[in-house]
Design a protein around this motif. Structure first.
Motif, PDB file in Angstrom:
ATOM      1  N   GLY A  16       0.828  -1.202   0.000  1.00 37.43           N
ATOM      2  CA  GLY A  16       0.000   0.000   0.000  1.00 37.43           C
ATOM      3  C   GLY A  16       0.862   1.251   0.000  1.00 37.43           C
ATOM      4  N   PRO A  17       0.435   2.328   0.598  1.00 38.73           N
ATOM      5  CA  PRO A  17      -0.774   2.399   1.412  1.00 38.73           C
ATOM      6  C   PRO A  17      -2.041   2.458   0.565  1.00 38.73           C
ATOM      7  CG  PRO A  17       0.291   4.527   1.332  1.00 38.73           C
ATOM      8  CD  PRO A  17       1.172   3.577   0.570  1.00 38.73           C
ATOM      9  N   TYR A  18      -3.076   1.814   1.069  1.00 37.46           N
ATOM     10  CA  TYR A  18      -4.374   1.779   0.403  1.00 37.46           C
ATOM     11  C   TYR A  18      -5.405   2.594   1.168  1.00 37.46           C
ATOM     12  CZ  TYR A  18      -2.130  -2.158  -1.866  1.00 37.46           C
ATOM     13  OH  TYR A  18      -1.264  -2.949  -2.558  1.00 37.46           O
ATOM     14  N   PHE A  19      -4.936   3.547   1.976  1.00 37.74           N
ATOM     15  CA  PHE A  19      -5.832   4.277   2.854  1.00 37.74           C
ATOM     16  C   PHE A  19      -6.893   5.050   2.084  1.00 37.74           C
ATOM     17  CE2 PHE A  19      -1.596   4.644   5.154  1.00 37.74           C
ATOM     18  CZ  PHE A  19      -1.753   3.417   5.769  1.00 37.74           C
ATOM     19  N   ALA A  20      -6.528   5.621   0.952  1.00 39.98           N
ATOM     20  CA  ALA A  20      -7.443   6.516   0.242  1.00 39.98           C
ATOM     21  C   ALA A  20      -8.735   5.824  -0.144  1.00 39.98           C
ATOM     22  CB  ALA A  20      -6.763   7.090  -0.994  1.00 39.98           C
ATOM     23  N   TYR A  21      -8.660   4.670  -0.756  1.00 41.74           N
ATOM     24  CA  TYR A  21      -9.900   4.058  -1.227  1.00 41.74           C
ATOM     25  C   TYR A  21     -10.442   2.957  -0.330  1.00 41.74           C
ATOM     26  CZ  TYR A  21      -6.780   0.619  -3.404  1.00 41.74           C
ATOM     27  OH  TYR A  21      -5.812  -0.313  -3.635  1.00 41.74           O
ATOM     28  N   SER A  22      -9.699   2.526   0.660  1.00 42.44           N
ATOM     29  CA  SER A  22     -10.234   1.474   1.515  1.00 42.44           C
ATOM     30  C   SER A  22     -10.664   1.967   2.888  1.00 42.44           C
ATOM     31  CB  SER A  22      -9.230   0.337   1.668  1.00 42.44           C
ATOM     32  OG  SER A  22      -8.054   0.799   2.304  1.00 42.44           O
ATOM     33  N   LEU A  23      -9.977   2.939   3.444  1.00 39.79           N
ATOM     34  CA  LEU A  23     -10.292   3.377   4.796  1.00 39.79           C
ATOM     35  C   LEU A  23     -10.910   4.775   4.863  1.00 39.79           C
ATOM     36  CD1 LEU A  23      -7.178   1.971   6.669  1.00 39.79           C
ATOM     37  CD2 LEU A  23      -9.469   0.999   6.534  1.00 39.79           C
ATOM     38  N   THR A  24     -10.619   5.628   3.895  1.00 40.77           N
ATOM     39  CA  THR A  24     -11.185   6.981   3.894  1.00 40.77           C
ATOM     40  C   THR A  24     -11.673   7.357   2.492  1.00 40.77           C
ATOM     41  OG1 THR A  24      -8.961   7.876   3.590  1.00 40.77           O
ATOM     42  CG2 THR A  24      -9.820   7.842   5.842  1.00 40.77           C
ATOM     43  N   PRO A  25     -12.505   6.532   1.868  1.00 41.56           N
ATOM     44  CA  PRO A  25     -12.878   6.791   0.476  1.00 41.56           C
ATOM     45  C   PRO A  25     -13.635   8.098   0.263  1.00 41.56           C
ATOM     46  CG  PRO A  25     -14.221   5.022   1.377  1.00 41.56           C
ATOM     47  CD  PRO A  25     -13.145   5.308   2.382  1.00 41.56           C
ATOM     48  N   THR A  26     -14.526   8.462   1.191  1.00 41.72           N
ATOM     49  CA  THR A  26     -15.289   9.699   1.033  1.00 41.72           C
ATOM     50  C   THR A  26     -14.369  10.908   0.995  1.00 41.72           C
ATOM     51  OG1 THR A  26     -17.114   8.664   2.218  1.00 41.72           O
ATOM     52  CG2 THR A  26     -17.190  11.054   1.991  1.00 41.72           C
ATOM     53  N   GLN A  27     -13.366  10.940   1.862  1.00 40.00           N
ATOM     54  CA  GLN A  27     -12.424  12.059   1.918  1.00 40.00           C
ATOM     55  C   GLN A  27     -11.701  12.246   0.587  1.00 40.00           C
ATOM     56  OE1 GLN A  27      -9.484  11.705   5.047  1.00 40.00           O
ATOM     57  NE2 GLN A  27      -8.233  13.337   4.208  1.00 40.00           N
ATOM     58  N   TYR A  28     -11.420  11.149  -0.079  1.00 38.58           N
ATOM     59  CA  TYR A  28     -10.659  11.210  -1.326  1.00 38.58           C
ATOM     60  C   TYR A  28     -11.546  11.247  -2.568  1.00 38.58           C
ATOM     61  CZ  TYR A  28      -6.408  10.555   1.340  1.00 38.58           C
ATOM     62  OH  TYR A  28      -5.365  10.736   2.205  1.00 38.58           O
ATOM     63  N   GLY A  29     -12.860  11.342  -2.366  1.00 33.80           N
ATOM     64  CA  GLY A  29     -13.771  11.505  -3.498  1.00 33.80           C
ATOM     65  C   GLY A  29     -14.209  10.222  -4.169  1.00 33.80           C
ATOM     66  N   TYR A  30     -13.953   9.068  -3.555  1.00 36.04           N
ATOM     67  CA  TYR A  30     -14.425   7.813  -4.122  1.00 36.04           C
ATOM     68  C   TYR A  30     -15.893   7.608  -3.775  1.00 36.04           C
ATOM     69  CZ  TYR A  30      -9.551   6.649  -5.020  1.00 36.04           C
ATOM     70  OH  TYR A  30      -8.255   6.655  -5.457  1.00 36.04           O
ATOM     71  N   ALA A  31     -16.622   6.941  -4.623  1.00 37.87           N
ATOM     72  CA  ALA A  31     -18.058   6.724  -4.426  1.00 37.87           C
ATOM     73  C   ALA A  31     -18.320   5.522  -3.525  1.00 37.87           C
ATOM     74  CB  ALA A  31     -18.744   6.539  -5.775  1.00 37.87           C
ATOM     75  N   LEU A  32     -17.643   5.479  -2.417  1.00 32.16           N
ATOM     76  CA  LEU A  32     -17.809   4.426  -1.411  1.00 32.16           C
ATOM     77  C   LEU A  32     -18.042   5.096  -0.063  1.00 32.16           C
ATOM     78  CD1 LEU A  32     -14.709   2.266  -2.430  1.00 32.16           C
ATOM     79  CD2 LEU A  32     -17.088   1.730  -2.934  1.00 32.16           C
ATOM     80  N   PRO A  33     -18.797   4.476   0.818  1.00 36.26           N
ATOM     81  CA  PRO A  33     -19.002   5.093   2.136  1.00 36.26           C
ATOM     82  C   PRO A  33     -17.785   4.893   3.036  1.00 36.26           C
ATOM     83  CG  PRO A  33     -20.160   3.008   2.005  1.00 36.26           C
ATOM     84  CD  PRO A  33     -19.575   3.256   0.636  1.00 36.26           C
ATOM     85  N   SER A  34     -17.524   5.880   3.885  1.00 35.26           N
ATOM     86  CA  SER A  34     -16.479   5.762   4.904  1.00 35.26           C
ATOM     87  C   SER A  34     -17.143   5.415   6.231  1.00 35.26           C
ATOM     88  CB  SER A  34     -15.724   7.086   5.060  1.00 35.26           C
ATOM     89  OG  SER A  34     -14.996   7.405   3.913  1.00 35.26           O
ATOM     90  N   ILE A  35     -16.553   4.497   6.976  1.00 40.71           N
ATOM     91  CA  ILE A  35     -17.141   4.176   8.283  1.00 40.71           C
ATOM     92  C   ILE A  35     -16.761   5.214   9.325  1.00 40.71           C
ATOM     93  CG2 ILE A  35     -17.252   1.714   7.816  1.00 40.71           C
ATOM     94  CD1 ILE A  35     -14.872   1.414   9.798  1.00 40.71           C
ATOM     95  N   ALA A  36     -15.733   6.008   9.054  1.00 42.33           N
ATOM     96  CA  ALA A  36     -15.308   7.062   9.978  1.00 42.33           C
ATOM     97  C   ALA A  36     -14.647   8.163   9.173  1.00 42.33           C
ATOM     98  CB  ALA A  36     -14.340   6.511  11.013  1.00 42.33           C
ATOM     99  N   GLY A  37     -14.803   9.365   9.648  1.00 37.86           N
ATOM    100  CA  GLY A  37     -14.190  10.513   8.996  1.00 37.86           C
ATOM    101  C   GLY A  37     -13.637  11.469  10.032  1.00 37.86           C
TER     102      GLY A  37
END
Length: 194
Positions: A16-37
């Motif tokens: 990785g790091p794979y943080f952008a699309y796996s753990l904080t997708p909303t912050q990075y603009g991915y169309a996936l929900p984030s469980i925490a922000g």
């Protein structure tokens, strides 16, 4: 004979790091929900609303723009969320990547935590994940405007006095704190072996 027998032991590698699309997708603009922000409390949450921002620096003093910071804290009354409440005005847990703001800045909107146990100073548990780390690291964030409580805190008392400053968030404006995390070097943040 296995490949390991032929080649010997291989060194560990980080992925990785794979943080952008796996753990904080909303912050990075991915169309996936984030469980925490980074917004841990809404406007109706009781307590003193604060902002905490900072940067993660590597051993050369360069901002790390692909780290992930997690906060876990008590509410204003000193209670930790047990996940039982149906009203989620305050989660007690937040997550922020350092890759979407200028110079790798992270920023959390939360409330100032209360005292969780007698003798403790108000504090936030901080976890850092980033490239080059095989395991995440743990530290704590204390508040500069809680000097008397900090002086009595049993965990902070275990830290050599010359290094305690690395755990203190500076008040830079009313309700606005600065907390930088240094991974190595002369100003290295104190990390705890948990």
């Amino acid at each position: 004979m296995s490949a390991r027998d032929l080649l010997g032991q291989m060194p560990s590698q980080t992925v990785g790091p794979y943080f952008a699309y796996s753990l904080t997708p909303t912050q990075y603009g991915y169309a996936l929900p984030s469980i925490a922000g980074p917004e841990m409390a809404d406007a109706s949450t009781p307590g003193v609303h604060i902002c905490i921002e900072g940067q993660v620096f590597d051993g050369a003093g360069v901002p790390v723009t692909d780290a992930l910071i997690e906060f876990w804290q008590a509410d204003a009354q000193g209670a930790y969320d047990q996940g039982e409440e149906t009203n989620r005005r305050f989660t007690g847990f937040g997550r922020c990547g350092t890759g979407t703001m200028e110079n790798g800045l992270f920023r959390f909107q939360t409330i100032k935590p209360g005292v969780a146990s007698p003798g403790d100073a108000p504090h936030i548990h901080v976890i850092v994940l980033m490239r080059g780390l095989l395991l995440h690291v743990f530290t704590r964030l204390y508040f500069a405007d809680e000097a008397s409580a900090n002086a009595a805190d049993p965990v902070l008392a275990e830290v050599p006095e010359a290094r305690q400053e690395t755990l203190i968030a500076r008040l830079i404006a009313p309700g606005h704190y600065r907390f930088d995390i240094h991974m190595q070097g002369d100003a290295e943040t104190v990390f705890f072996d948990l």
